[in-house]
Write a protein that holds these residues in place. Sequence first.
Motif, PDB file in Angstrom:
ATOM      1  N   ARG A 123      50.388 -17.082   2.494  1.00  0.00           N
ATOM      2  CA  ARG A 123      49.415 -16.229   1.816  1.00  0.00           C
ATOM      3  C   ARG A 123      47.983 -16.658   2.119  1.00  0.00           C
ATOM      4  NH1 ARG A 123      52.376 -15.815  -4.108  1.00  0.00           N
ATOM      5  NH2 ARG A 123      54.030 -14.378  -3.490  1.00  0.00           N
ATOM      6  N   ASP A 126      46.355 -14.949   4.958  1.00  0.00           N
ATOM      7  CA  ASP A 126      45.827 -13.605   4.704  1.00  0.00           C
ATOM      8  C   ASP A 126      44.386 -13.630   4.214  1.00  0.00           C
ATOM      9  OD1 ASP A 126      48.334 -12.640   5.382  1.00  0.00           O
ATOM     10  OD2 ASP A 126      49.036 -12.611   3.302  1.00  0.00           O
ATOM     11  N   GLU A 127      43.916 -14.795   3.780  1.00  0.00           N
ATOM     12  CA  GLU A 127      42.572 -14.899   3.228  1.00  0.00           C
ATOM     13  C   GLU A 127      41.559 -15.476   4.204  1.00  0.00           C
ATOM     14  OE1 GLU A 127      43.032 -17.191  -0.294  1.00  0.00           O
ATOM     15  OE2 GLU A 127      44.404 -15.774  -1.266  1.00  0.00           O
TER      16      GLU A 127
END
Length: 228
Positions: A123, A126-127
Amino acid sequence: MADILRFGRIVQARRQELGMSQADVRDAGGPSDLTVRKLERGHTARPDFVTLGKLDRALKWTAGSAGRALQGGEPTPLPSDASEQPQAMPVDTRRRPAQPVTAIDHGVILRTDALADLTRKGRALDELPALTTDLTSSVAELRHAIDRITRAWIIRQTEIARRDDTLSDLILVLDDHLRSPPTAGTQADIDDLRYLRWLAGYETTTDEDQQRYERRFAKALESERGDR
């Protein structure tokens, strides 16, 4: 059905029983203190399997307790002399690997703590800020690789749960994942997700796919017998 308000009260009561602040829960490997606060107040959507696993660890519950509490059941505290020990995998406790990741002939076995850590790192990708075209392509490949490892673990646990007729215990923490449509990756990735959804009863298949998935499931069970 999940009762978020009831679940929040259970989390808060357990935290207070352990004499922990919301920040203490975070520091013990649980969700962020902001997430804990939202959970306790019922001001959040249904938590995913990573968040539920973190709560089990931080609140010293047996694996799967948070998910069971979310669905109306009761969590099970760890024995006092085992509260500092790593938790076993929620479905196949007989084969918990000593190492976080263990290779076997037909795949890998991941401990739940390693799976949660891998998911968090995926995750984080994704940032990332804007990247060059080459780096963006590399990050996408890495993200797909993490997704495949995660999916392989989930498929394995779902095969075991289908065999043992315990699918309901697993599905309650995978519902959002199972409802996600297969939209990314190769055709093999998409087929893996469709097979997972078929295992859990979420996928309507053609007769040809039904037979193919039944053969794959039978082969997985045969491979497991060969490992024993």
